[in-house]
Design an enzyme around this catalytic site. Structure first.
Site, PDB file in Angstrom:
ATOM      1  N   HIS A 116       0.838  -1.189   0.000  1.00  0.00           N
ATOM      2  CA  HIS A 116       0.000   0.000   0.000  1.00  0.00           C
ATOM      3  C   HIS A 116       0.875   1.242   0.000  1.00  0.00           C
ATOM      4  O   HIS A 116       2.089   1.172   0.189  1.00  0.00           O
ATOM      5  CB  HIS A 116      -0.919   0.009   1.221  1.00  0.00           C
ATOM      6  N   LEU A 117       0.217   2.377  -0.181  1.00  0.00           N
ATOM      7  CA  LEU A 117       0.866   3.686  -0.087  1.00  0.00           C
ATOM      8  C   LEU A 117       0.098   4.488   0.954  1.00  0.00           C
ATOM      9  O   LEU A 117      -1.108   4.690   0.821  1.00  0.00           O
ATOM     10  CB  LEU A 117       0.854   4.372  -1.449  1.00  0.00           C
ATOM     11  N   SER A 118       0.777   4.921   1.989  1.00  0.00           N
ATOM     12  CA  SER A 118       0.107   5.565   3.115  1.00  0.00           C
ATOM     13  C   SER A 118      -0.286   7.010   2.824  1.00  0.00           C
ATOM     14  O   SER A 118       0.451   7.761   2.178  1.00  0.00           O
ATOM     15  CB  SER A 118       1.014   5.546   4.351  1.00  0.00           C
ATOM     16  N   GLN A 160      10.875   5.679  12.855  1.00  0.00           N
ATOM     17  CA  GLN A 160      11.358   6.819  13.626  1.00  0.00           C
ATOM     18  C   GLN A 160      12.314   6.422  14.743  1.00  0.00           C
ATOM     19  O   GLN A 160      13.286   7.128  15.003  1.00  0.00           O
ATOM     20  CB  GLN A 160      10.177   7.596  14.194  1.00  0.00           C
ATOM     21  N   ASP A 200       6.666  16.896   4.505  1.00  0.00           N
ATOM     22  CA  ASP A 200       7.230  16.535   3.202  1.00  0.00           C
ATOM     23  C   ASP A 200       7.263  15.016   3.080  1.00  0.00           C
ATOM     24  O   ASP A 200       8.322  14.399   3.201  1.00  0.00           O
ATOM     25  CB  ASP A 200       8.638  17.116   3.040  1.00  0.00           C
ATOM     26  N   HIS A 204       5.736   6.118  -0.905  1.00  0.00           N
ATOM     27  CA  HIS A 204       6.384   4.899  -1.373  1.00  0.00           C
ATOM     28  C   HIS A 204       5.570   3.673  -1.019  1.00  0.00           C
ATOM     29  O   HIS A 204       4.663   3.729  -0.183  1.00  0.00           O
ATOM     30  CB  HIS A 204       7.796   4.776  -0.780  1.00  0.00           C
ATOM     31  N   SER A 206       6.320  -0.049   0.391  1.00  0.00           N
ATOM     32  CA  SER A 206       7.356  -0.873   0.994  1.00  0.00           C
ATOM     33  C   SER A 206       7.325  -2.287   0.416  1.00  0.00           C
ATOM     34  O   SER A 206       6.257  -2.860   0.181  1.00  0.00           O
ATOM     35  CB  SER A 206       7.185  -0.934   2.510  1.00  0.00           C
TER      36      SER A 206
END
Length: 261
Positions: A116-118, A160, A200, A204, A206
């Protein structure tokens, strides 16, 4: 090049759900709650509340070494808004080539099982917020049309707190439409005083992950070789030009779909 810091959550059920960040810089934390807006009242422990997310163990050894991004609390539902990617057979062939090669540098890499793309971080909703949250999403996303983007740039990311490393395909075309979607999702999040997406974002998909910060092993020579595999793959330009047809929201074990026009 330093790994991009992305806000991936780290528990089993929150697998790879928070994305964004800034390459070559520190991870961005969530913005503060909007000033002057009272937080929505949250009834807790009301009779008849469903309990689909009973207390779960935070023992990372049970989840492949992953560490939960935030503590589990009864009544809290991990929630994520994203574009689901339905893979083709050719994509899985490309994925196998990439992961097999990357494992010569990091043997513990595991391929993703869903893609998926978040459009949001993984945020926490109380059960009583889910329905109004979904209604607001539906209203704000109703006017969006289907669109294409290209995800053909191999990149390395870390979450993070640097407990996991990812290999992904970053978007090289289609940013405008994605940012428009994020803007509307952010407005819904702000209504509920929840963290918005990154300033920003690095959009993507994953492909693979491993425990720990192993970005140093995957960048440089390995990354160049992986990009060569993508560039040399038959019909990769067509394969990695993706049409998005719907948006999904996952909240705990509930799934909601918002078709694009």
């Amino acid at each position: 090049m330093r790994a991009a810091l992305v806000g991936y959550s780290s528990s089993e059920e929150e697998e790879e759900e928070q994305e964004g960040g800034r390459r070559g810089g520190g991870a961005q934390g969530p913005p503060p709650a909007s000033a002057g807006r009272p937080r929505l009242p949250v009834p807790a422990g009301l009779p008849g509340d469903p309990e689909p997310e009973e207390a779960v163990s935070d023992d990372s050894s049970r989840h492949g070494g992953r560490v939960r991004g935030f503590p589990h609390e009864r009544g809290n539902w991990a929630t994520h808004v994203y574009l689901p990617y339905r893979v083709q057979e050719e994509f899985l062939e490309l994925l196998e080539l990439l992961v097999s090669h990357a494992r010569t540098y990091v043997s513990s890499l595991a391929a993703m099982e869903e893609f998926h793309l978040s459009l949001s971080q993984c945020v926490v909703l109380r059960y009583h917020w889910i329905d109004p949250f979904v209604r607001s999403l539906k209203e704000r996303l109703a006017s969006f049309d289907r669109f294409f983007c290209v995800a053909d740039q191999v990149k390395v990311y870390t979450n993070q707190n640097k407990t996991r490393t990812f290999i992904g395909l970053e978007v090289s075309a289609g940013h405008f439409q994605l940012l428009e979607l994020v803007s509307e999702v952010d407005r819904v999040l702000e209504e509920f005083d929840l963290p918005t997406f990154y300033k920003d974002p690095l959009f993507h998909i994953s492909l693979a992950w491993c425990v720990g910060d192993l970005s140093g092993r995957l960048e440089g020579q390995c990354l160049r070789e992986l990009q060569d595999i993508v560039d040399g793959f038959e019909d990769s330009a067509l394969l990695l030009r993706i049409q998005w047809e719907q948006i999904h929201c996952k909240s705990g074990n509930k799934y909601f779909s918002f078709p694009l026009r």
